[in-house]
Design an enzyme around this catalytic site. Structure first.
Site, PDB file in Angstrom:
ATOM      1  N   SER A  57      -6.472-113.858   2.879  1.00  0.00           N
ATOM      2  CA  SER A  57      -6.627-114.656   4.096  1.00  0.00           C
ATOM      3  C   SER A  57      -6.793-113.769   5.327  1.00  0.00           C
ATOM      4  O   SER A  57      -7.584-114.064   6.219  1.00  0.00           O
ATOM      5  CB  SER A  57      -5.413-115.552   4.328  1.00  0.00           C
ATOM      6  N   ASP A  91      -3.958-103.352   5.552  1.00  0.00           N
ATOM      7  CA  ASP A  91      -3.472-104.100   4.383  1.00  0.00           C
ATOM      8  C   ASP A  91      -4.370-105.334   4.290  1.00  0.00           C
ATOM      9  O   ASP A  91      -4.292-106.241   5.115  1.00  0.00           O
ATOM     10  CB  ASP A  91      -2.002-104.467   4.604  1.00  0.00           C
ATOM     11  N   ASP A 109      -0.182-104.677  -3.192  1.00  0.00           N
ATOM     12  CA  ASP A 109       0.787-104.895  -2.102  1.00  0.00           C
ATOM     13  C   ASP A 109       2.221-104.883  -2.636  1.00  0.00           C
ATOM     14  O   ASP A 109       3.125-104.317  -2.007  1.00  0.00           O
ATOM     15  CB  ASP A 109       0.491-106.190  -1.329  1.00  0.00           C
TER      16      ASP A 109
END
Lengths: 208, 208
Positions: free
Chosen positions: A9, A5, A74
């Site tokens: 960041s 995933d 997501d």
């Protein structure tokens, strides 16, 4: 089998239920030689993955029934197969998505805990915010540090509770790094730390 | 007569109902020769005011019946003479204070709109957050910009509505620069832009 995933960041790597998290800038795709099925909300990082045939983008397996444009992959994965529920991802940002009868009705984006607390910490360096204990939702803070710490979680909890009532939705599904704490102040919510990987694995098992 | 509300970023100067706002770093107390009654939550700035006898600290006129330690003087003034109410100040920070039967029960501190949106803007420079229209509270955002913009106000609105129900309090009093927008999504709330100055004036009239 690896799952990944990829965010802006961090990159989260799942393998057999174990998850490692790496800062995106210090991670190179050639660290994994095995097959990796990934979703990415980081287009810059995704570009280089075309040169690594063992990395396979599986976002095409997911589709949300929604009028929300620019809904991140997501969030699409998080609401996959949810019939009716409010799905909260407590990550760098906090996303809140509302699904009723398999229809995604819309959603919200709030600032995450880390960015929010860092901003307070910069403005009021004498306050020690980070290590507070979360108050019960029916207990009011009596210190500024608590007022900030519990305020972050209680405001989101009340928001979610208000949305449940407004849209007549029972189920609240919570994921993300700060999700476990939120789940303590949202009654009857379910916390699933690796919700996205569970959903990815389920879909991928069907195609391999 | 001048009134002043001195914060960490700005100083607000009231005169006969008209208010000017100056950045604190570009303001010098000798700009006003007349009498100034002030409250200050900025101890560094307050120090120099001892050298200006026309500047008079009136915080001693206000007292809150509370167990909250470190309750700022601006919040103490905001809840002055409130019998039962939730008082929300939508400034640099958002403060929420709960008063019942003249007892301050506690409160919360959230990040204000400017800091919150700036953080998003830094992380996602392609999004144009600032100029969005606030959604009705029962309309879900379908764009990421709206999801951030309305998310900020709707989360606070739901928080306040939840607190009203939990503490059986009817009145919601809203002040601060972003207060007017919040008041649009909190039913039956009252917006009073210069609530602090109104309360200060009332108390000061009694002593001069």
């Amino acid at each position: 089998m690896y799952l990944a995933d990829i965010g802006n960041s961090n990159i989260k790597i799942w393998r057999d239920g174990e998850v490692d998290i790496f800062p995106i800038h210090s991670f190179s795709p050639n660290q994994i030689l095995d097959r990796v099925f990934y979703i990415s909300s980081n287009p810059n990082f995704s570009k280089q993955l075309h040169n690594f045939p063992n990395w396979k983008d599986v976002s095409y397996l997911f589709h949300a029934n929604t009028q929300y444009r620019t809904l991140g992959i997501d969030r699409i994965v998080a609401i996959d197969e949810v019939e009716s529920g409010i799905v909260v991802d407590m990550g760098t940002a906090v996303t809140i998505d509302i699904v009723r009868n398999f229809q995604h009705l819309g959603g919200y984006i709030l600032l995450g805990k880390k960015a929010s607390f860092e901003t307070f910490q910069n403005k009021t360096p004498h306050l020690n915010i980070a290590d507070r204990k979360l108050h019960q939702i029916d207990t009011l803070p009596l210190f500024s540090e608590d007022a900030i710490y519990s305020g972050f979680f209680h405001s989101i909890a009340n928001f979610v509770i208000g949305l449940k009532e407004r849209y007549k939705i029972e189920e609240v599904l919570i994921t993300g790094g700060d999700g476990e704490e939120l789940s303590k102040v949202v009654k009857n919510s379910k916390f699933r730390r690796w919700l996205l990987f569970e959903k990815m694995e389920k879909r991928i098992r069907k195609i391999i």
